[in-house]
Write a protein that holds these residues in place. Structure first.
Motif, mmCIF file in Angstrom:
data_model
loop_
_atom_site.group_PDB
_atom_site.id
_atom_site.type_symbol
_atom_site.label_atom_id
_atom_site.label_comp_id
_atom_site.label_asym_id
_atom_site.label_seq_id
_atom_site.Cartn_x
_atom_site.Cartn_y
_atom_site.Cartn_z
ATOM 1 N N PRO B 96 0.902 -1.054 0.090
ATOM 2 C CA PRO B 96 0.034 -0.121 -0.220
ATOM 3 C C PRO B 96 0.929 1.297 0.099
ATOM 4 O O PRO B 96 0.459 2.441 -0.580
ATOM 5 C CB PRO B 96 -0.948 -0.174 1.213
ATOM 6 C CG PRO B 96 -0.028 -0.998 2.023
ATOM 7 C CD PRO B 96 0.608 -1.960 1.424
ATOM 8 N N ASP B 97 2.109 1.222 0.623
ATOM 9 C CA ASP B 97 3.015 2.294 0.743
ATOM 10 C C ASP B 97 3.530 2.759 -0.708
ATOM 11 O O ASP B 97 3.679 4.034 -0.817
ATOM 12 C CB ASP B 97 4.110 1.990 1.644
ATOM 13 C CG ASP B 97 3.831 2.941 2.917
ATOM 14 O OD1 ASP B 97 3.320 3.873 2.983
ATOM 15 O OD2 ASP B 97 4.382 2.439 3.874
ATOM 16 N N GLY B 135 -15.914 4.111 1.915
ATOM 17 C CA GLY B 135 -16.298 4.604 3.211
ATOM 18 C C GLY B 135 -15.067 5.344 3.830
ATOM 19 O O GLY B 135 -14.733 5.212 4.862
ATOM 20 N N MET B 136 -14.232 6.278 2.883
ATOM 21 C CA MET B 136 -13.049 7.136 3.601
ATOM 22 C C MET B 136 -13.236 8.691 3.377
ATOM 23 O O MET B 136 -12.511 9.209 3.405
ATOM 24 C CB MET B 136 -11.951 6.466 2.726
ATOM 25 C CG MET B 136 -11.656 5.114 2.786
ATOM 26 S SD MET B 136 -10.698 5.231 4.307
ATOM 27 C CE MET B 136 -9.079 5.892 3.997
ATOM 28 N N GLN B 137 -14.685 9.029 3.332
ATOM 29 C CA GLN B 137 -14.850 10.440 3.395
ATOM 30 C C GLN B 137 -14.139 11.283 4.238
ATOM 31 O O GLN B 137 -13.886 12.320 3.990
ATOM 32 C CB GLN B 137 -16.541 10.717 3.317
ATOM 33 C CG GLN B 137 -17.379 10.184 2.282
ATOM 34 C CD GLN B 137 -17.882 9.014 2.773
ATOM 35 O OE1 GLN B 137 -17.404 8.123 3.463
ATOM 36 N NE2 GLN B 137 -19.350 8.723 2.660
ATOM 37 N N PRO B 144 -1.383 10.153 3.236
ATOM 38 C CA PRO B 144 -1.560 8.816 3.182
ATOM 39 C C PRO B 144 -0.438 8.146 4.550
ATOM 40 O O PRO B 144 -0.871 7.229 4.957
ATOM 41 C CB PRO B 144 -0.979 8.497 1.867
ATOM 42 C CG PRO B 144 -1.289 9.819 1.245
ATOM 43 C CD PRO B 144 -0.911 11.085 1.917
ATOM 44 N N HIS B 145 0.484 8.792 4.398
ATOM 45 C CA HIS B 145 1.342 8.198 5.703
ATOM 46 C C HIS B 145 0.939 8.038 6.921
ATOM 47 O O HIS B 145 1.336 7.224 7.972
ATOM 48 C CB HIS B 145 2.724 8.776 5.404
ATOM 49 C CG HIS B 145 2.913 10.172 6.041
ATOM 50 N ND1 HIS B 145 3.181 10.340 7.493
ATOM 51 C CD2 HIS B 145 2.661 11.242 5.522
ATOM 52 C CE1 HIS B 145 3.275 11.644 7.889
ATOM 53 N NE2 HIS B 145 2.770 12.143 6.556
ATOM 54 N N LEU B 146 -0.149 8.757 7.444
ATOM 55 C CA LEU B 146 -0.707 8.568 8.631
ATOM 56 C C LEU B 146 -1.721 7.767 8.655
ATOM 57 O O LEU B 146 -2.365 7.256 9.737
ATOM 58 C CB LEU B 146 -1.183 10.039 9.030
ATOM 59 C CG LEU B 146 -0.202 11.210 9.226
ATOM 60 C CD1 LEU B 146 -0.956 12.478 9.590
ATOM 61 C CD2 LEU B 146 0.768 10.819 10.220
ATOM 62 N N GLN B 151 -6.377 1.268 5.625
ATOM 63 C CA GLN B 151 -6.828 2.596 5.043
ATOM 64 C C GLN B 151 -6.245 2.921 3.816
ATOM 65 O O GLN B 151 -6.607 3.291 2.921
ATOM 66 C CB GLN B 151 -6.806 3.476 5.961
ATOM 67 C CG GLN B 151 -7.834 3.440 7.251
ATOM 68 C CD GLN B 151 -7.381 4.296 8.149
ATOM 69 O OE1 GLN B 151 -6.464 4.736 8.663
ATOM 70 N NE2 GLN B 151 -8.725 4.917 8.946
ATOM 71 N N LYS B 152 -4.961 2.759 3.809
ATOM 72 C CA LYS B 152 -4.117 3.012 2.542
ATOM 73 C C LYS B 152 -4.593 2.235 1.474
ATOM 74 O O LYS B 152 -4.653 2.563 0.474
ATOM 75 C CB LYS B 152 -2.583 2.629 2.725
ATOM 76 C CG LYS B 152 -1.793 3.751 3.737
ATOM 77 C CD LYS B 152 -0.417 3.458 3.596
ATOM 78 C CE LYS B 152 0.185 4.103 4.851
ATOM 79 N NZ LYS B 152 1.402 3.422 5.555
ATOM 80 N N GLN B 153 -4.757 0.866 1.511
ATOM 81 C CA GLN B 153 -5.096 0.040 0.682
ATOM 82 C C GLN B 153 -6.562 0.553 0.181
ATOM 83 O O GLN B 153 -6.915 0.341 -0.949
ATOM 84 C CB GLN B 153 -5.075 -1.418 1.117
ATOM 85 C CG GLN B 153 -4.723 -2.416 0.042
ATOM 86 C CD GLN B 153 -3.648 -2.386 -0.839
ATOM 87 O OE1 GLN B 153 -3.466 -1.144 -1.402
ATOM 88 N NE2 GLN B 153 -2.631 -3.359 -0.641
ATOM 89 N N LYS B 154 -7.486 1.128 1.131
ATOM 90 C CA LYS B 154 -8.826 1.244 0.624
ATOM 91 C C LYS B 154 -8.542 2.496 -0.153
ATOM 92 O O LYS B 154 -9.296 2.821 -1.527
ATOM 93 C CB LYS B 154 -9.610 1.783 1.907
ATOM 94 C CG LYS B 154 -10.325 0.350 2.034
ATOM 95 C CD LYS B 154 -11.414 0.786 3.269
ATOM 96 C CE LYS B 154 -10.904 0.690 4.773
ATOM 97 N NZ LYS B 154 -11.974 1.198 5.534
ATOM 98 N N VAL B 155 -7.587 3.518 -0.054
ATOM 99 C CA VAL B 155 -7.414 4.742 -0.837
ATOM 100 C C VAL B 155 -6.689 4.278 -1.938
ATOM 101 O O VAL B 155 -7.420 4.757 -3.395
ATOM 102 C CB VAL B 155 -6.372 5.472 -0.033
ATOM 103 C CG1 VAL B 155 -5.812 6.810 -1.135
ATOM 104 C CG2 VAL B 155 -6.906 6.154 1.104
#
Lengths: 262, 281
Positions: B96-97, B135-137, B144-146, B151-155
């Motif tokens: 994800p990173d 669902g990341m509104q 992204p690094h936080l 969550q990163k993968q969802k982004v």
């Protein structure tokens, strides 16, 4: 890792945040020019006041600014001391072979002020502008360079990628350092050379993993159709409002004042 | 070859070799495969089975050594059509990173649509839509690094969806996530497949990830080893054992129950579902 780092963007809705990034970049350039071309103490002091007011207005707590100032305290101190001691003139205090001169003190003070203003100005720019907006603003302002075949968009992409990856790399270096430490490496040896050696042991794995990262990132960018064309969307989100124009007019006036008062 | 086949992915006798200094490693050999729009495909394989190569062949990051990869009739080795292919076929990668490019979530999701040259209003609309879909509104303005790995993968998922692809290829998207986020990503994929009718091609070395697939393709040493519904594939204990794969506990249970003479529905995907069904028997 999660606390505010030097110059990292702090989200907000103040007037300063909402200013167009181009305005902020232009203003910062003006600040640099007027600060470097003017050495009137009172003008600089007024400038400092202006920037402090802007910081107040931006809603960034003075505390975090003060904390980041501590990072450059030695630079400030050394600049001041050297100026104070090494400027020839009317001696005030004798320290062995060196003497603190009146001229030295005033030049030192002025240079101190200059550095502080430059620092605060750039930190205000960084803390109130998202990296993407910043690179959009830079891209717009540098776009004329395209005419002489300088690929501006690539530069701004590089800038925004580095903004994205600096925290990730910091995190990774901490992990590598911990891994080394858990196997007995020491990072605070009194011998400088063995210290350098142990830091080399962090640098090399970090470099290797960055190469891998770069390759994967390039793939991800490729698969999302990155073509290095000007970033229209990002730049179209830039909008001059009336405040921007007022501010630029005001800053131009301040700049000219500085140039003529000098 | 028959004319342009719309609405499907075709791999026609595809082989891929990597040239090394003094040798040649065959990653894929003679793959023939057709994937229609709307399917949910699982691709299972151990390391070195060629599954990542397959993923990269699909959107033209790699070109086949021989054979042809056709996406809606467009060949991946034609430079004129590669852009359109990549718009049609989105990719989500393992780490994800290393696939998040921009320093703010919102701009990350806008990156793809921007590159497609869409007008800003449309880009904005797509950012809203994609964020809502995963669902990341509330993370819109975050860096992204936080975010956590899940969550990163969802982004990453949202930023590919914002390009509105017809096909979505995911190369081990869950292998670096904790079980909870893994489940969540898989649920999102199911929903995207059913509600948005996007074809899912999920690649994994983890059989449990692929239970939702309608068709499971088992890769081994660069060829298709088995193919069928998960139930069919996981039934053949001997063949799985031969290449060192374990079957998921669910299918072990199903087979034992079926050996007792009961018939288990094909759409049972979790152990609680199985339990409920057995209770009804």
């Amino acid at each position: 890792m999660n606390d505010i780092k030097l110059g990292q963007y702090v989200h907000g809705y103040s007037l300063i945040h909402l200013l167009d990034p181009r305005t902020k970049i232009i203003c910062c350039t003006f600040i640099v020019i007027s600060i470097l071309s003017n050495h009137n103490f009172w003008y600089l002091l007024a400038y400092l006041g202006l920037i402090l007011a802007a910081i107040k207005y931006s809603g960034i707590p003075y505390k975090s600014i003060w904390r980041s100032m501590r990072g450059i305290r030695y630079l400030l101190l050394i600049t001041f001391l050297f100026q104070a001691v090494l400027t020839p003139g009317e001696g005030l205090i004798q320290l062995g072979a060196l003497s603190v001169t009146r001229e030295g003190l005033s030049i030192g003070l002025i240079n101190l002020l200059r550095l502080v203003i430059l620092f605060l100005g750039s930190i205000l720019l960084l803390m109130t502008t998202t990296p993407m907006k910043l690179s959009a603003g830079l891209e717009y302002l540098l776009l004329p360079l395209n005419k002489i075949k300088i690929p501006v968009q690539h530069f701004t992409t590089i800038i925004s990628i580095s903004f994205r990856f600096i925290p990730t790399l910091v995190e990774e270096s901490i992990i590598i350092k911990d891994a080394q430490r858990s196997r007995g490496a020491s990072f605070d040896s009194p011998k400088i050379f063995s210290n350098i050696k142990s830091y080399l042991a962090i640098l090399i794995p970090l470099l290797a993993s960055s190469m891998l990262r770069a390759e994967e990132l390039a793939e991800a960018m490729d698969s999302r159709c990155y073509g290095g064309n000007p970033n229209q969307y990002r730049m179209q989100s830039l909008k001059y409002r009336r405040v921007d124009i007022y501010l630029i007019i005001f800053m131009t006036m301040v700049l000219f004042m500085g140039l003529f008062l000098g | 070859m028959s004319g342009r086949a719309e609405n499907m992915i075709q791999l026609i006798d595809v082989s891929k070799e990597y040239k090394m200094a003094d040798s040649c490693r065959v990653a894929l050999q003679h793959i023939n495969l057709t994937i229609s729009e709307g399917e949910y495909i699982g691709i299972l394989g151990l390391n070195q089975s060629g599954k990542s190569t397959l993923a990269r062949l699909l959107n033209g990051l790699l070109k086949p050594t021989t054979g042809q990869v056709l996406i809606n009739g467009m060949a991946t080795d034609s430079p004129q059509e590669i852009r359109q292919i990549r718009q049609l076929l989105g990719m989500v990668f393992q780490n994800p990173d290393n696939q998040l490019i921009c320093p703010v979530v919102e701009e990350e999701i806008a990156f793809g649509p921007e590159n497609l040259g869409l007008p800003p209003e449309e880009v904005n609309k797509r950012v809203d839509w994609a964020l809502e879909l995963v669902g990341m509104q509330e993370m819109r303005y975050h860096a992204p690094h936080l975010l956590s790995g899940g969550q990163k993968q969802k982004v990453a998922l949202a930023s590919v969806l914002a390009m509105q692809p017809r096909y979505l290829v995911l190369d081990e998207p869950t292998s670096m996530l904790d079980p909870l986020s893994r489940r969540e990503i898989l649920e999102h994929l199911c929903r995207i497949n059913q509600e948005n009718h996007i074809t899912i091609i999920l690649i994994s070395h983890h059989p449990e990830d692929l239970l939702d697939a309608k068709r499971l393709i088992l890769l081994h040493e660069g060829s298709i080893y088995m193919q069928g519904t998960p139930k069919e594939v996981f039934k053949d204990m001997e063949k799985l054992k031969a290449i060192g794969l374990k079957r998921p506990g669910l299918y072990q249970l199903i087979q034992q129950v079926e050996e007792e003479g009961y018939r288990i529905d094909d759409n049972i995907k979790t152990i609680p579902q199985l339990v409920e069904m057995i209770c009804r028997i």
